[in-house]
Structures are given as C-alpha cells and as structure tokens.
Design a protein around this motif. Structure first.
Motif, PDB file in Angstrom:
ATOM      1  N   LEU A 227      25.320  39.586  58.684  1.00  0.00           N
ATOM      2  CA  LEU A 227      26.103  39.499  59.924  1.00  0.00           C
ATOM      3  C   LEU A 227      25.737  38.231  60.690  1.00  0.00           C
ATOM      4  O   LEU A 227      26.599  37.562  61.258  1.00  0.00           O
ATOM      5  CB  LEU A 227      25.852  40.740  60.790  1.00  0.00           C
ATOM      6  CG  LEU A 227      26.188  42.075  60.125  1.00  0.00           C
ATOM      7  CD1 LEU A 227      25.883  43.237  61.067  1.00  0.00           C
ATOM      8  CD2 LEU A 227      27.658  42.121  59.699  1.00  0.00           C
ATOM      9  N   GLU A 228      24.448  37.902  60.681  1.00  0.00           N
ATOM     10  CA  GLU A 228      24.019  36.668  61.339  1.00  0.00           C
ATOM     11  C   GLU A 228      24.697  35.460  60.699  1.00  0.00           C
ATOM     12  O   GLU A 228      25.128  34.527  61.381  1.00  0.00           O
ATOM     13  CB  GLU A 228      22.498  36.509  61.230  1.00  0.00           C
ATOM     14  CG  GLU A 228      21.697  37.541  62.019  1.00  0.00           C
ATOM     15  CD  GLU A 228      20.274  37.719  61.491  1.00  0.00           C
ATOM     16  OE1 GLU A 228      19.703  38.801  61.706  1.00  0.00           O
ATOM     17  OE2 GLU A 228      19.745  36.780  60.849  1.00  0.00           O
ATOM     18  N   LEU A 229      24.799  35.511  59.371  1.00  0.00           N
ATOM     19  CA  LEU A 229      25.405  34.376  58.669  1.00  0.00           C
ATOM     20  C   LEU A 229      26.907  34.292  58.931  1.00  0.00           C
ATOM     21  O   LEU A 229      27.483  33.199  58.939  1.00  0.00           O
ATOM     22  CB  LEU A 229      25.129  34.460  57.166  1.00  0.00           C
ATOM     23  CG  LEU A 229      23.670  34.243  56.787  1.00  0.00           C
ATOM     24  CD1 LEU A 229      23.520  34.167  55.276  1.00  0.00           C
ATOM     25  CD2 LEU A 229      23.128  32.984  57.423  1.00  0.00           C
TER      26      LEU A 229
ATOM     27  N   THR B 134      16.991  26.734  58.488  1.00  0.00           N
ATOM     28  CA  THR B 134      16.885  27.326  59.822  1.00  0.00           C
ATOM     29  C   THR B 134      17.891  26.718  60.796  1.00  0.00           C
ATOM     30  O   THR B 134      18.088  27.223  61.886  1.00  0.00           O
ATOM     31  CB  THR B 134      15.470  27.147  60.402  1.00  0.00           C
ATOM     32  OG1 THR B 134      15.145  25.752  60.391  1.00  0.00           O
ATOM     33  CG2 THR B 134      14.433  27.902  59.588  1.00  0.00           C
ATOM     34  N   ILE B 135      18.491  25.597  60.414  1.00  0.00           N
ATOM     35  CA  ILE B 135      19.519  24.977  61.250  1.00  0.00           C
ATOM     36  C   ILE B 135      20.687  24.599  60.337  1.00  0.00           C
ATOM     37  O   ILE B 135      20.470  24.022  59.272  1.00  0.00           O
ATOM     38  CB  ILE B 135      18.998  23.685  61.932  1.00  0.00           C
ATOM     39  CG1 ILE B 135      17.736  23.976  62.747  1.00  0.00           C
ATOM     40  CG2 ILE B 135      20.078  23.081  62.831  1.00  0.00           C
ATOM     41  CD1 ILE B 135      17.040  22.727  63.268  1.00  0.00           C
TER      42      ILE B 135
ATOM     43  N   LYS C 111      10.923  37.445  67.301  1.00  0.00           N
ATOM     44  CA  LYS C 111      10.922  38.841  66.887  1.00  0.00           C
ATOM     45  C   LYS C 111      11.178  39.040  65.398  1.00  0.00           C
ATOM     46  O   LYS C 111      10.817  40.075  64.850  1.00  0.00           O
ATOM     47  CB  LYS C 111      11.928  39.648  67.703  1.00  0.00           C
ATOM     48  CG  LYS C 111      13.361  39.203  67.496  1.00  0.00           C
ATOM     49  CD  LYS C 111      14.276  39.942  68.429  1.00  0.00           C
ATOM     50  CE  LYS C 111      15.678  39.433  68.248  1.00  0.00           C
ATOM     51  NZ  LYS C 111      16.413  39.345  69.487  1.00  0.00           N
ATOM     52  N   GLU C 112      11.765  38.012  64.745  1.00  0.00           N
ATOM     53  CA  GLU C 112      12.007  38.176  63.310  1.00  0.00           C
ATOM     54  C   GLU C 112      10.711  38.436  62.554  1.00  0.00           C
ATOM     55  O   GLU C 112      10.689  39.064  61.499  1.00  0.00           O
ATOM     56  CB  GLU C 112      12.724  36.951  62.732  1.00  0.00           C
ATOM     57  CG  GLU C 112      11.869  35.704  62.604  1.00  0.00           C
ATOM     58  CD  GLU C 112      11.840  34.886  63.882  1.00  0.00           C
ATOM     59  OE1 GLU C 112      12.327  35.398  64.912  1.00  0.00           O
ATOM     60  OE2 GLU C 112      11.335  33.755  63.853  1.00  0.00           O
TER      61      GLU C 112
ATOM     62  N   VAL D  72      17.304  34.002  62.353  1.00  0.00           N
ATOM     63  CA  VAL D  72      17.382  32.683  62.962  1.00  0.00           C
ATOM     64  C   VAL D  72      18.759  32.483  63.589  1.00  0.00           C
ATOM     65  O   VAL D  72      18.887  31.986  64.701  1.00  0.00           O
ATOM     66  CB  VAL D  72      17.105  31.586  61.916  1.00  0.00           C
ATOM     67  CG1 VAL D  72      17.335  30.215  62.508  1.00  0.00           C
ATOM     68  CG2 VAL D  72      15.680  31.703  61.397  1.00  0.00           C
ATOM     69  N   MET D  73      19.799  32.896  62.885  1.00  0.00           N
ATOM     70  CA  MET D  73      21.170  32.738  63.383  1.00  0.00           C
ATOM     71  C   MET D  73      21.549  33.981  64.201  1.00  0.00           C
ATOM     72  O   MET D  73      20.910  35.022  64.103  1.00  0.00           O
ATOM     73  CB  MET D  73      22.131  32.587  62.200  1.00  0.00           C
ATOM     74  CG  MET D  73      21.779  31.439  61.279  1.00  0.00           C
ATOM     75  SD  MET D  73      21.917  29.863  62.150  1.00  0.00           S
ATOM     76  CE  MET D  73      21.071  28.773  61.009  1.00  0.00           C
ATOM     77  N   LYS D  74      22.622  33.832  64.963  1.00  0.00           N
ATOM     78  CA  LYS D  74      23.035  34.962  65.808  1.00  0.00           C
ATOM     79  C   LYS D  74      24.358  35.553  65.323  1.00  0.00           C
ATOM     80  O   LYS D  74      25.322  34.815  65.076  1.00  0.00           O
ATOM     81  CB  LYS D  74      23.231  34.472  67.247  1.00  0.00           C
ATOM     82  CG  LYS D  74      21.918  34.296  67.986  1.00  0.00           C
ATOM     83  CD  LYS D  74      22.082  34.600  69.471  1.00  0.00           C
ATOM     84  CE  LYS D  74      20.765  34.973  70.125  1.00  0.00           C
ATOM     85  NZ  LYS D  74      19.651  34.080  69.758  1.00  0.00           N
TER      86      LYS D  74
END
Lengths: 341, 431, 279
Positions: A25-27, A126-127, C266-267, A168-170
């Motif tokens: 979902l983050e991706l 991560t980015i 938090k990860e 890392v992603m939202k």
C-alpha cells in the motif's frame, strides 16, 4: 528496445494470510506520485490464490488498474511460479517501472525477474523520484553500510525496477468506492514445472538480537552506578526489541559479559538507533559506534563528551527518564499496531 | 599431526619479520605467527623508519615500500603551557637517495614487509595467539597456539612477541615490569589534506618533518610526544612512563587529548579528522631491564628483549638489527645442528657488540635518571621558556638587565647549585 | 559425493570505512579488505554439509588480485579449492554483470567436476543487495533459495534439499530439487576458530585464477561496466552527528520528545506479522 512501448508504473502486491501487506500500500502511494508526474497509469500486480477480490481494496489506495493471477498454484510464494507470472505480464504489457517491497518475498522475486528480463534493479531504495520527460527512475538508497547515499539509474533498459524499504513511503488515504480496471491473466506455468514445494510455514516470535546485527542498541555505562542499575538498560532494550551494549568499564566491572562491549576492544556496531546511557564517551567507545544512524545520549554530566557524538542529548537522570520512556513507548506502540490492523 | 619447522618466529613486527625474511632467504623452513589480523594491525611505532637498518635487510627498499615521506627536518620542541622553545635541523641531503629516515604507517609498511618475507618463502599465519612455548627436557621444542590441533614444533623458536612478552616471561627470562620500566604510548592518526600538511610544515612534495615534544606535552610527567607528517595524515602521540601516569592519576588518552589541545600543537592539526587511535606499551627500562635473550632452542628479539633506546626514540631499528642477528645465529646453529643455549648465545654476543648493545649500554641510566629527578621536565623546561620569553620580549630593558633577571628567577643560591648539579648529571647520562 | 561451490567476495569493512567529506567518496584505504562476513557463513555451511554428506567445497570469487586473501580465508574455514576470476573486463560490474561472470566461471568449474549445490551469503556488506545469488541461480536455471537459515536435509541420491527460509515472522520449510542455489543468513551457523592445519593449508594455498579468455562462450558486452544496466549517478553523505540537539525540559518532557523521535523511526519497531506486540 524502444522506450515508447513502455508505460505505466507497477507495484508488485504482496499478499500474506489473505491480506495485502502494508508495504504494498505504501508503494501504491509512492507509485501514484511517479505516475502522476509521468501522466501515466498506476497498476498493481496481484498474484495468489483467492486474491481477486483484493483488487477493489487496491483501487481505493490509488491503483488505476490491477493485473491478477489467481490460481491454486500461487497459494504460497515460490520464486519460479511468481516470477513466471510477472515475467509474462511484463512482456505483454510493458511497464516502465516496477516497484517491490524490500521484504524477503519482494527481494527474492525482484532479483529473479531482473535477471530473466534482463534489467537493472536497485535494492532497498528509500527515496524515489522520476524524470518527468524521460521517465528515468531516480532510486536512492543508503550504501556501504549506510556510510553514503547513492542515486541509482537504469538508463538503457526497461522496465526499471527497485525494491523499497518498508515504512519509508506513505500510503494514500483510502478513497472508498474508487474503482479501476481489472485485468485477469493466466500464466503458462504448471505445477510440474516448479521445482520447489513449500512443506510448512512456521510462525514464531522474535528471539534475542545479536549486537552486531541489531537495528537498535541500548548501551549503558558506569553512570548507571551498579550492576542492578544496569538492569535499566536491559529493560529498555527489551521494550524496544533491541540489543544490549556496554562500555568497557561496565564489562570490566563484570556487570555484563564481554560480547556486549562496544568499542575499540569490543564490537563495532552500526545500528539504526544507538542509545548511550550513562556513558561518558571515551574515544575507545566512540570509534565503535560513531557510524550509527541515530545516536541518543543520556547523561547527568552536561560536559560529558558523548554529547559531541550524538544526534540528540539529554542531560538528566536516566533512572527518571528511561522508565517514563518505557511506559510511554509501550502505550504509543500498542496504539500504532491498532492503527495498522 | 603436528608439523615441524626449522624455525618458528612468534610476532610479525619489525624484529620478527626481519628474522623470518633472512631465514627464508637462506632457504630455512620458517613459520611466522602473528596475533593480529595482519602484520601491522597491532603495531604502533612512532612512525619513523630508519633507512640504514632496513636497507641492511632489503637494499633499495624505498623504491617499492609503502613509505609516507622521507624526513628532511627534525625538530625538538621544549614546551611550557603556552610557549615552546624549538630547535632543529633541516637539510636537503636527507630528501634524496639514499635518504636518512622515513615516516611510515605501520599497518601498511609491516604488511608489505611481511609480504616480502612470504615472497622469500616464509609461511605466515595470522590471527593466532601463541599461548606458550612447548618445553621438553629443558629445551624449547615448539609452540602451543590457541587453535584446535595447534601445537607446532621447531628446532628453534624466536620470540618477537612484543614488549610484554608473555612467552619470555613464562620461560623465566623476564620478570614482570616495574611501572618505571615501561611507557604507555597513545597516538592518533589525523587525516589532513596533503597540501595543507605541506603548507603548515613548510614542506615540498615528498618531504617530511618530525617534531619531538618535551615538557608540557606530557603535562610534566616524564615522557615525550611526537608529531610526524605522513602523506595525508599526521601521527600525533604521547608516551610516558606507566609510573608517572599512575602517580598523576592520568589516563593515557587524556594525555593525548591534552597535547591535541595544546596551543603549540593545535594549529598544526586544526581541521584534521582523527581516523585511528592506537595504544601500545614501550619498554623503557633500557640496558638494565634487558632479559635473557637466548636459551635452549629459543631466542628473544626486538621489544620482547626490551631493545629500545628511550632517549633517541628508537626501537624499530634496534628490532630489525636484532632480528637479523638472531637469523644469523639460527643459521649458525643449523650448520652445527646444535640449538643449545651455548650456540644460540652467539646472538647475545653479536647483539652486544653491534650498535644495539652499545647504545643500550650508553643510555642505560637515562630514563631512570629523568624519572628520579622530575625537575628536568616539570621545572627546567618551563624555566627555559620563561627565560626565552624575557630575552626576546622587547620592553625597553637592556639584554644585560634581562639576563640578570633570568638568573635571579632561577632562585636562591641553593637552587642555582641544584640546577648546575642537574645539568652535570644529565650530561653524564647522555654523553 | 556433493560438490558445493560457495561464491564469496572480498569487501572493504564498511563498519569502519571513512568518507572524504569534500568529495563524498569512500576512502577505501581506511578500511581493510575482509571476507564478506555473510560469505564466511556460506563457506562454513558448505563445509558442514561436506562433513555431513561427504564431498568437496570449492570457493569462487571475482575480484582484483589481492582478493586471493579472501579465498585463503575460506581455505582456513575448510574449503578445499579456490577459484578466482580476475580481469579488467569485469571491472565496474553491477549485480547483473557480476552474476553473468560468476555463472561463466561456475560453468567452467562444472566441467572439472559437476556442481550439486551453490551457496552464497545473504548479501555483501558493500553492495547490500542480495541480488547476485538469485541472479546466478536464474542464469544456471537452478531454483534460487534465498534467506536460508537452516539446511534440514540433503538427499544426494534422490537429488533434493530441504531448507528453512527465513520470513519476517518465522520461516517456511522448502523442498527443492538439486542442483539449487542457497543464499544463507548469518544465523545459519557460527564460524568456528579455524584449526592450525587449515591455517597452514591456507597459508600455502594458491588459488586457480582465470581471466576472461580462460572462460568459455563469454558474451563480452555482458561483462563489467558495459554489461551493467544500473549506474550510480550521485552519492552524498548522510548527516553525521556533530554535537546534536539537546532535549530540554523536565524528565517527562524529555522522555516525550524522545518518544516522538522514536516514533519517526517506527518501522524499526514494526511487529513482524502485525499480530500484536510480544516483547
């Protein structure tokens, strides 16, 4: 290879126990940004047994389309079966980017797919960013044990692929009722073609973390006063799921065993978070932990040199602060888990 | 099954490597055992390599060895808290072949040197601790290592295991050190741009400076400091007698921090990044602390034999020469097929008649003398600084008046006599 | 009799490597070259399997000449033979080009003695990708078994292996046909202190070194920089501590601020499997 033939941002959707894992979902959230920038479609690739219904869920999280391979052959993740599905899908629909969660499944699958396509694969990004006009994916990641950040490009091959670290992603806020295209596919693989079998899946909880592999280390020094005072370090480490570290004099005093010692004559560590509690910061200690990503020092002596090597410092009494932190952390973290479920 | 070698050398420092190199070159089946990850990983030397002794082992070594800079200038700094008197010599003859001395980084140099010994046929085993010598019928016949099936045999064992030679101790060759027989040295390697080093030390490319520090570098405790230029790093260190550290309740790295912040040193290292920290013991007891160096089936070389000239800060050259002499003795013993103490004692004779023994004798009282009379370091150096300050400060008073004042400041007549006596004493031990 | 090939790499010790803050490049001289720690466990596992089932262990590496040291280290652990491919043509390889070159070397080794099993470390500490192992498996058309933390059984006669694959919240038991490739976790074993006989063997050992010309059917454009789809376009240093932020206030305020800092990460505290916290 003509790059014009390749379009769309894809996310490999990982399913565990009938549910989409959070990183997928983050991706979709991250992928949406890339897709918008390129003015293209965001799609999920969903592989598993009885997973088709999850597509609706994915639309709500931003997917414009979902490619589904739903078959008993995909009951458990196996490199060969999943790879075959993704490869065929890729060859048929030609995406320009595929993102995977950097989980054991995601990394395993991405490595195999990259070799067979072949194309470039950036691990543990991560980015993420993308060049609007060329569609060139800019995937950045920590490298050399976190000593540097590097941006990796794949200029001559499509699709471009990256695995991305979880958390890392939202993820986007789900938009109830949002729909998309469902593309149902069948891969040409048969059970007999697959050389591996999953015999059993065993779940178990965490065990003790090795200090040289720990993401979190709570280390204590002479400032804790006594072996019983050092218990505070064990308590915090246990709460955070980290390993216990110690300065040399603590080990020499026999409060903990030698394999906990961080520094010149102990272990060199590079965790994501390092707590130095009651540690003055002698150079022998500093050389063993200075490359940690985040260093937090607690010491009652404002002149302690440990503060020079820390990202955050607290001048105060560890016996007051740490128990509070343990309490608050437990509360806050339980809340987090509930949010996720 | 345990293997047997002609010779086992314990410790791959300058002494051990020299010995193994010479033996391998002569076709002897020699095993070199090193405790560290690789030769050099556990060695701290001030960082000066003396050309002459190295050349005796490997001619023209400077053409291929990993050297930092040839030293063209040697300075001496007598330091007070906020001042220093410096003198020195710089000469271009030292900047060209065959050179005089070089600065080196041990980690690189010893690895290279050990590699040369391996090229000659020596066998090198790292990361292995020798626990004890295997003694049979009063004769050393091999070594016991900490590895599984770790016993190894040899006709002769050469102990080059450093200052705190546990092996020599366990054979009863030396006793435990007194704290006034051993110095603790700590040093840092400080990274600095090559160009900045050359500017700060007034050097051209491929030229180096050594500065020896006395007086306040060690907070008045007997000891010395040093600041050496490498290619793109500086070596800064201090060493002082263990007894002094104990007496003043000061930790070695605190002393190093102190000298790093000293106003005479700070500007040299400003902006540099410490990249390595090392600590090491150095034997300072001199001739009087020398242990037995030969026994049945065993020889002791280098720091393990306490071969350090504390006054001239020399150790590695003595070590190399002792290693070479030990190798020559082993060859002699091999020829006679006799590894008894009486044959191996030729090593001691050779050592004593070489410059090593001569220098050890010459300075036999020096460290002890300066330790016994701390006023040299904590009083006379500050006094010299004050005198120089008064002499060179232009304040309208005549030089004649200044000299009178300096002499007055020395103190009472009794103090003056004491100063004269101390000067004579110092001259006597150093001459 | 098993023939196991362990793929290994010599790496700079990234735990102590220093950065040049001006150029953002790594000062490789500051870090000693070591055997990739994960690979030590791979070799150890190969040696253990050899002891259990009989056979030989070969190690293979690609690297510059000094990488011979890493091979010697493997001999210390108990490997029987070492192969190294070393050639300028290999330079600059990413994971894809690396797996290609190693595959070509394994094909050559197979001609000397057929390979039953390939073992790799989970990843290298300088590349951190874990992609080369699966890449080799794909190229040799072997099943890739990643994240292996236990080899339960090898049945040489019937040609299969049963392993545990580590998952985020446990493990799965997988049976695979052989030959196959495993990449192993550190926890799979402890590498013991090598015996003196192995140390002496390693000190004397000289590996077999091959250049590109020694390998067969090599498609040169797939090697080295040319054969690498990925390139590094930019590197920068992550922020380093230099006397950090002091958290002020009373103990309660300080711990609250600390908690907020932790929650940003938090990860790290994620409960694997998401089924509640069990600390």
């Amino acid at each position: 290879m003509s790059f014009e033939d390749y379009s769309g941002i894809w996310v490999f959707i990982e399913v565990k126990d009938g549910e989409v894992v959070p990183v997928s979902l983050e991706l979709l959230g991250a992928g949406k940004e890339l897709a918008d920038k390129r003015g293209t479609e965001l799609a999920g690739v969903l592989i598993g047994e009885n997973v088709t219904h999850l597509a609706d869920y994915l639309y709500e999280y931003g997917a414009d389309a979902v490619y589904v391979y739903d078959d008993v052959i995909y009951k458990n993740y196996r490199t060969e079966s999943y790879m075959k599905a993704l490869l065929e899908c890729c060859q048929k629909y030609k995406p320009e980017v595929i993102l995977y969660g950097a989980t054991s499944t995601g990394k395993d699958l991405a490595s195999a797919v990259a070799t067979d396509l072949p194309t470039g694969l950036t691990a543990d990004s991560t980015i993420l960013d993308i060049e609007e006009d060329t569609g060139l994916l800019l995937a950045s990641r920590p490298a050399f044990g976190g000593n540097i950040m590097a941006t990796i490009l794949c200029k001559k091959y499509r699709p471009q692929m990256a695995t991305v670290r979880p958390k890392v992603m939202k993820a986007l806020t789900p938009e109830p009722g949002r729909t998309g295209r469902l593309i149902e596919e069948t891969a040409s693989i048969k059970e007999d073609d697959i050389r591996t079998k999953v015999l059993e899946i065993v779940q178990h909880t965490t065990k003790k973390v090795r200090i040289d592999e720990a993401d979190i280390i709570v280390a204590g020094g002479k400032g804790l006063g006594s072996a019983s005072g050092f218990q505070l370090i064990h308590d915090l480490a246990e709460t955070l799921g980290g390993a216990v570290g110690a300065s040399r004099d603590v080990v020499e005093a026999g409060w903990v065993e030698h394999h906990h010692q961080v520094g010149q004559t102990g272990v060199t560590v590079t965790p994501k978070i390092y707590f130095a509690i009651g540690i003055s910061g002698a150079i022998q200690h500093i050389v063993g932990m200075q490359n940690s990503s985040l260093i937090i020092a607690i010491n009652s002596d404002p002149a302690a040199s440990i503060f020079q090597s820390s990202h955050y410092g607290i001048v105060g009494d560890a016996f007051e602060i740490v128990p509070l932190l343990i309490e608050q952390f437990k509360q806050a973290f339980n809340q987090e888990v509930i949010d996720h479920v | 099954m345990s293997e047997k070698f002609d010779c086992i050398v314990v410790g791959a420092g300058p002494a051990g490597i020299s010995c193994a190199y010479e033996l391998a070159k002569a076709g002897v089946n020699v095993l070199l055992i090193e405790r560290g990850e690789y030769p050099g990983s556990k060695n701290v030397m001030g960082g000066v390599l003396y050309r002459k002794m190295m050349e005796d082992v490997i001619p023209d070594f400077w053409k291929e060895a990993p050297l930092e800079r040839p030293i063209v200038e040697q300075r001496f700094m007598m330091m007070d808290k906020e001042s220093a008197i410096t003198f020195g010599y710089k000469g271009m003859e030292w900047g060209k072949e065959p050179y005089n001395n070089f600065t080196v980084l041990r980690a690189k140099f010893d690895q290279w040197f050990a590699g040369k010994a391996v090229e000659q046929g020596a066998l090198l085993v790292n990361e292995t601790v020798v626990l004890e010598c295997i003694v049979e019928n009063g004769k050393v016949v091999g070594v016991r290592t900490d590895r599984p099936d770790g016993d190894l045999y040899a006709d002769v064992v050469v102990l080059a295991d450093g200052v705190n030679s546990l092996l020599a101790k366990s054979l009863g060759f030396h006793k435990e050190f007194r704290p006034d027989e051993v110095a603790l040295a700590t040093m840092e390697i400080i990274k600095l741009d090559k160009k900045i080093i050359e500017d700060r030390f007034n050097l051209e490319e491929n030229q180096g400076t050594t500065i020896e520090l006395f007086g306040d570098a060690t907070k008045g405790i007997l000891g010395t400091g040093f600041l050496y230029t490498n290619k793109d790093t500086l070596s800064l260190g201090v060493g002082s007698l263990l007894s002094g550290l104990i007496k003043h309740k000061i930790k070695p790295y605190e002393l190093l921090e102190y000298v790093k912040n000293h106003p005479m040193i700070r500007p040299y290292i400003a902006g540099g990044e410490p990249v390595e920290y090392l600590a090491h013991m150095i034997p300072e007891g001199g001739y009087k602390s020398m242990p037995k160096v030969a026994g049945n089936g065993v020889l002791v070389v280098g720091d393990a034999a306490q071969l350090v000239n504390a006054i001239h800060r020399e150790g590695s050259n003595l070590a190399m020469t002792s290693g070479q002499l030990a190798a020559e003795t082993v060859l002699l013993a091999k020829e006679r097929d006799d590894y008894s103490e009486s044959t191996l004692n030729h090593y001691k004779t050779r050592l004593m008649s070489s410059f090593v023994g001569q220098d050890m004798k010459k300075y036999k009282d020096s460290t002890h003398h300066f330790d016994k009379f701390p006023q040299y370091f904590d009083k006379y150096i500050p006094m010299m600084n004050k005198a120089a300050s008064q002499m060179f400060t232009v304040d309208g008073s005549s030089k004649w008046e200044k000299q009178k004042k300096i002499w007055r400041d020395v103190g009472s007549a009794g103090e003056k006599i004491k100063l004269a006596r101390d000067a004579y004493r110092a001259w006597k031990v150093m001459k | 009799m098993l023939h196991i090939v362990a793929c290994i790499k010599q790496v700079p010790d990234t735990k102590i490597i220093k950065m040049n803050p001006k150029t953002n490049t790594m000062d490789r001289a500051s870090a000693p070259a070591i055997l990739n720690p994960y690979d030590a466990h791979a070799v150890e596992e190969a040696v253990r399997l050899k002891k259990r089932y009989g056979g030989t262990v070969s190690v293979l590496t690609m690297g510059p000449p000094p990488a011979v040291k890493a091979i010697k280290k493997c001999i210390e652990i108990g490997a029987d033979a070492g192969y190294m491919i070393s050639d300028r043509a290999f330079a600059g390889a990413d994971t894809l080009a690396t797996s290609y070159a190693l595959t070509k070397a394994i094909e050559k080794i197979s001609k000397i003695k057929p390979v039953d099993l390939i073992i790799c470390g989970k990843m290298t500490i300088d590349g951190d990708t874990g992609q080369v192992g699966p890449g080799i498996a794909r190229r040799l058309d072997m099943p890739p078994l990643t994240s292996v933390n236990k080899v339960k059984e090898i049945n040489v006669k019937e040609g299969y292996a049963v392993v545990h694959r580590k998952l985020e919240d446990g493990y799965e038991v997988i049976q695979s046909t052989m030959p196959c490739l495993m990449s192993v976790e550190k926890e799979i074993n402890e590498v013991p202190y090598s015996s003196m006989s192995n140390m002496l063997k390693a000190a004397r050992y000289q590996p077999i070194i091959w250049a590109v010309a020694d390998l067969e059917d090599v498609d040169r454009p797939q090697l080295g920089l040319k054969g690498s789809p990925t390139i590094v376009s930019k590197v920068w240093a992550p922020t380093k501590p230099s006397g950090g932020t002091m958290l002020e206030g009373d103990a309660a305020q300080q711990s609250q601020q600390l908690l907020n800092i932790l929650l940003e990460k938090k990860e790290l505290f994620a409960v694997k499997g998401g089924s509640g916290v069990e600390f």
